[in-house]
Write an enzyme that holds these catalytic residues in place. Structure first.
Site, PDB file in Angstrom:
ATOM      1  N   ARG A  16       0.925  -1.265   0.203  1.00  0.00           N
ATOM      2  CA  ARG A  16      -0.020   0.073  -0.384  1.00  0.00           C
ATOM      3  C   ARG A  16       0.830   0.801  -0.171  1.00  0.00           C
ATOM      4  NH1 ARG A  16      -2.782  -3.791   2.400  1.00  0.00           N
ATOM      5  NH2 ARG A  16      -2.364  -3.912   4.229  1.00  0.00           N
ATOM      6  N   GLU A  52      -4.702 -14.420   9.395  1.00  0.00           N
ATOM      7  CA  GLU A  52      -5.772 -15.653   8.509  1.00  0.00           C
ATOM      8  C   GLU A  52      -5.035 -17.765   8.720  1.00  0.00           C
ATOM      9  OE1 GLU A  52      -7.403 -13.334   8.343  1.00  0.00           O
ATOM     10  OE2 GLU A  52      -6.009 -12.450   6.238  1.00  0.00           O
ATOM     11  N   THR A 102      -3.008  -9.285  14.316  1.00  0.00           N
ATOM     12  CA  THR A 102      -1.711  -8.577  13.185  1.00  0.00           C
ATOM     13  C   THR A 102      -2.084  -6.795  12.457  1.00  0.00           C
ATOM     14  OG1 THR A 102      -3.233  -9.224  10.819  1.00  0.00           O
ATOM     15  CG2 THR A 102      -0.619 -10.443  12.269  1.00  0.00           C
ATOM     16  N   ASN A 126      -7.701  -9.156  12.583  1.00  0.00           N
ATOM     17  CA  ASN A 126      -8.990 -10.579  12.945  1.00  0.00           C
ATOM     18  C   ASN A 126      -7.889 -11.294  14.663  1.00  0.00           C
ATOM     19  OD1 ASN A 126      -7.734 -10.854  10.687  1.00  0.00           O
ATOM     20  ND2 ASN A 126      -8.162 -12.719  11.387  1.00  0.00           N
ATOM     21  N   ASP A 165     -12.861 -12.911  11.315  1.00  0.00           N
ATOM     22  CA  ASP A 165     -12.334 -12.013  10.401  1.00  0.00           C
ATOM     23  C   ASP A 165     -13.155 -10.324  10.757  1.00  0.00           C
ATOM     24  OD1 ASP A 165     -10.162 -11.285   9.450  1.00  0.00           O
ATOM     25  OD2 ASP A 165     -11.181 -11.814   7.355  1.00  0.00           O
ATOM     26  N   LYS A 184     -14.196  -3.546   9.871  1.00  0.00           N
ATOM     27  CA  LYS A 184     -14.808  -4.446   8.874  1.00  0.00           C
ATOM     28  C   LYS A 184     -16.436  -5.098   9.501  1.00  0.00           C
ATOM     29  CE  LYS A 184     -11.471  -7.584   6.775  1.00  0.00           C
ATOM     30  NZ  LYS A 184     -10.700  -8.718   6.547  1.00  0.00           N
ATOM     31  N   CYS A 228      -7.513 -24.936  -2.243  1.00  0.00           N
ATOM     32  CA  CYS A 228      -7.020 -23.669  -3.549  1.00  0.00           C
ATOM     33  C   CYS A 228      -8.400 -22.550  -3.667  1.00  0.00           C
ATOM     34  CB  CYS A 228      -7.267 -24.649  -4.785  1.00  0.00           C
ATOM     35  SG  CYS A 228      -6.870 -26.260  -4.314  1.00  0.00           S
TER      36      CYS A 228
HETATM   37 CA    CA Z   1      -8.029 -10.984   8.175  1.00  0.00          CA
END
Ligand code: CA
Length: 718
Positions: free
Chosen positions: A148, A210, A272, A292, A337, A366, A642
């Site tokens: 970013r 994640e 994080t 999260n 999350d 979020k 995947c």
């Molecule tokens: Ca996340």
């Protein structure tokens, strides 16, 4: 390390001698001594100049309002904006960078943490720095190999590299001055966020919650790259001191919100600090947003059911020492999350006694609530839903969510809004002191959450404790993908944080639209995922101008003035979390495009070149095979291993290969060679041998080819 240096660069006349800077300070003019040399940026200069002719820090100002004082481009002439110049960023991966503009030079990043220095007036390249990341790191990146942007300070450009390095580059040449590894590179850490700089310290966090990491924010010395302080956002599993700035905070408030020592997470806990890091000069503190939990599912993370500080929180620490000052947790016991890493904006609002001015911190995380906190103390002032939601019915008097009990999902899926992509994600929000409105890139992207009965933590890939295969049919025709996409919505919400309601709203065609720039010219600019770049009247939301970008417009735009002309700029590109996980079916002009820097000015007559990728042949390279049982087994393995990169239902958006049309999927040996043996690890596709047996890998191939056949028998192949 590879550097291309533009050698004809001359130091601007302004900086050739001992330059002085005039700063308005109360009712008198104060002269601040400005450091000498190339890109001579310090804290005083950022505080005084940024958000005017230059864009010296990520969010335009230290308050991160993304509001520019420039007025040359305004409601009267915005319709005459045209392309001044473009620069090709040579990637079809996600681009999320906000350019920094210093002394006529633009510093901008692209995918894989590549840094570009450009002439901000012409787009001419000065140098390019490629940190030459091992592409196998790509599998650690939850949301594409994005970056970013950079920070500039004291003649150096600071970049967080996707593999966890923090590097300082010579701003004039791009040469590496120092390079520090900020993470345990054996763990799935990444860096995608822009560093911030203040008082000789460069601040950087990381991502990876994640997959399974422990989050923290670090301050490094801008000259040496030495660590000054570190603040962990979750305790270590034994709740022991780390010898870090955060120790005191865990003893005081953090440890008690987690279960017994050693009884919880093997996945680091998460938290994080991957985006928002704000310097509050008035209170000499850093206010940052925390992500999260890891795993997402609290049942697996901490069976005791605690609030788990400082997950999903806004935290303030002393800028010099990193010592804890206050926190506000937006989502106690995060289970979905629901990061609180989104844009944090500082502003003065008439919320004090008798309408007196009060310094506040605002965030639209979020979880879908817009929060206003007292910046000095973290006191909760207000919080309101800025869009539809079904996970909570509101907030109590302390700002704690009143949860819908069904949102604490079990093995039965609960279709929830917002989903993990959030009611607002990383796309920067802006605030205009002129209108008093915050401009939120808002969206509706629901998710069916359910507990994964097979969950075991593993070192590669996602560790969420959520079953992403729940409810997905083993063979889904393309119409299912189209129907899913039709449920996703996006809008630009102009939110009045004093009245606690939306002043106006613009509905977009789709979700995942871009960050916002606000200007004193009475305008707000926002890119859209369909490739339009739009200017709205900041007061009313009326559309005043639009220009096709021929690629995704998700990044935060910027503006600056050189030689008496105001420029508006945006980095473009497809990719990032949405494109990988939910972006299927977009116009190929957008979804197979190469990212660019696109810069506009009044009367600009330039063109944006068509630099799309070579279209792939949308035909199955082998017939479908296998029983329904095998295909169903493959569908589950596909969803678990995947889908987050190659797309749900085996439908890719074009960033990473659409496996349905892949020649490798047409050949059993080649497929095993990639999936099990790791033959394409150098491209980022590492071996999944630890998670898929050769038979399970073949079941995934059966699923992919059955999806290919289903699509080929329909029209369009999308
Ligand atoms: Ca996340």
């Amino acid at each position: 390390m590879k550097i291309r240096t533009w050698r004809g660069w001359a130091v601007p006349a302004l900086l050739a001698g001992s330059a002085l800077l005039l700063v308005a300070c109360g009712d008198r003019q104060t002269k601040i001594a400005q450091p000498e040399g190339f890109a001579a940026v310090d804290t005083a200069r950022i505080a005084a100049e940024s958000g005017g002719d230059e864009w010296l820090t990520h969010g335009a100002t230290y308050d991160e309002q993304r509001h520019s004082k420039l007025t040359q481009v305004n409601k009267e002439n915005v319709a005459q904006l045209g392309v001044a110049w473009t620069y090709d960023l040579a990637t079809n991966r996600g681009v999320e960078s906000t350019p920094i503009v210093v002394d006529g030079v633009m510093y901008v990043t692209s995918a894989w943490s590549v840094v570009y220095a450009l002439d901000a007036k012409t787009g001419a390249e000065k140098w390019v720095y490629n940190p030459e990341v091992d592409k196998a790191v790509g599998v650690k990146a939850c949301c594409d190999v994005v970056n970013r942007g950079v920070a500039v300070y004291d003649g150096k450009v600071y970049v967080g590299v996707i593999d966890g390095r923090l590097e300082a580059l010579n701003a004039e040449t791009g040469a590496v001055v120092w390079s520090t590894v900020t993470v345990d590179q054996d763990k799935p850490y990444t860096i995608t966020g822009a560093p911030r700089v203040v008082n000789g310290k460069v601040l950087i966090g990381n991502g990876g919650a994640e997959l399974g990491v422990r989050g923290y924010l670090s301050a490094y010395d801008t000259s040496s790259g030495d660590l000054v302080w570190r603040f962990y956002t979750v305790p270590n599993p034994l709740k022991q001191p780390d010898g870090a700035a955060s120790d005191d905070a865990f003893v005081k408030v953090g440890n008690v919100t987690w279960g017994d020592e050693g009884a919880w997470t093997t996945d680091g806990g998460g938290g994080t600090v991957w985006d928002s890091i704000v310097y509050d000069a008035v209170n000499n503190q850093i206010i940052f947003g925390v992500g999260n939990g890891s795993p997402w599912n609290r049942t697996f993370r901490d069976p005791s059911g605690g609030d788990n500080l400082f997950l999903s929180s806004i935290v303030a620490v002393d800028v010099d020492t990193g010592a804890y000052k206050w926190h506000f947790q937006t989502t106690p016991g995060d289970n979905w999350d629901y990061t609180a890493t989104q844009t944090i904006i500082l502003a003065d609002l008439p919320l004090g006694e008798g309408g007196a001015s009060r310094r506040v911190a605002m965030q639209a995380p979020k979880n879908g609530f817009f929060y206003v906190l007292d910046a000095a103390t973290g006191q909760y002032l207000s919080g309101d839903a800025f869009g539809p939601m079904n996970w909570a019915t509101g907030l109590d008097a302390n700002g704690r969510p009143i949860e819908n009990p069904a949102a604490r999902y079990g093995k039965e899926p609960f279709q929830q809004l917002p989903g993990p992509l959030g009611a607002h994600n990383w796309q920067p929000m802006a605030f205009s002191p002129q209108t008093g409105l915050a401009y939120i890139p808002a969206q509706e992207i629901p998710q069916a959450y359910s507990e994964d009965p097979r969950f075991v933590s593993r070192p590669t890939g996602w560790n969420t404790g959520i079953d992403f295969s729940a409810g997905i049919p083993p063979i889904a025709p393309p119409e299912v993908a189209k129907m899913l996409r039709a449920t996703l919505k996006g809008r630009l919400v102009a939110w009045d944080p004093v009245a606690r309601s939306a002043k106006w709203t613009v509905e977009h065609e789709n979700a995942w639209n871009g960050g916002v720039l606000s200007t004193e010219g009475g305008l707000v600019f926002q890119g859209k995922l369909n490739g339009d770049f739009v200017a709205y009247d900041a007061a009313t939301g009326d559309k005043l101008w639009s220009h096709p970008l021929k690629s995704g417009g998700a990044s935060g735009p910027g503006t600056y003035m050189i030689d008496g002309e105001q420029y508006i700029t945006i980095t473009t590109g497809w990719g990032s979390a949405f494109a990988l996980a939910a972006g299927f079916g977009y116009d190929e002009k957008v979804s197979s495009s190469v990212g660019k820097v696109v810069t506009f000015k009044v009367g600009g007559t330039g063109e944006i070149a068509d630099t799309g990728l070579t279209p792939i042949e949308k035909t199955p390279k082998a017939p479908a095979f296998g029983s329904l049982a095998l295909v169903s087994q493959g569908a589950v393995h596909y969803a678990r291993n995947c889908a987050v990169c190659h797309g749900p239902l085996a439908v890719s958006s074009g960033v990473l290969p659409d496996l349905r049309w892949s020649a490798i999927a047409g050949n059993a040996d080649a497929w095993k060679g990639v999936v099990v043996d790791g033959n394409l690890a150098a491209n980022g596709m590492v071996s999944f041998a630890d998670y898929l047996t050769p038979d399970e890998s073949e079941a995934v191939r059966a699923y992919v080819l059955s999806q290919a056949q289903a699509a080929a028998t329909e029209s369009g192949g999308q």
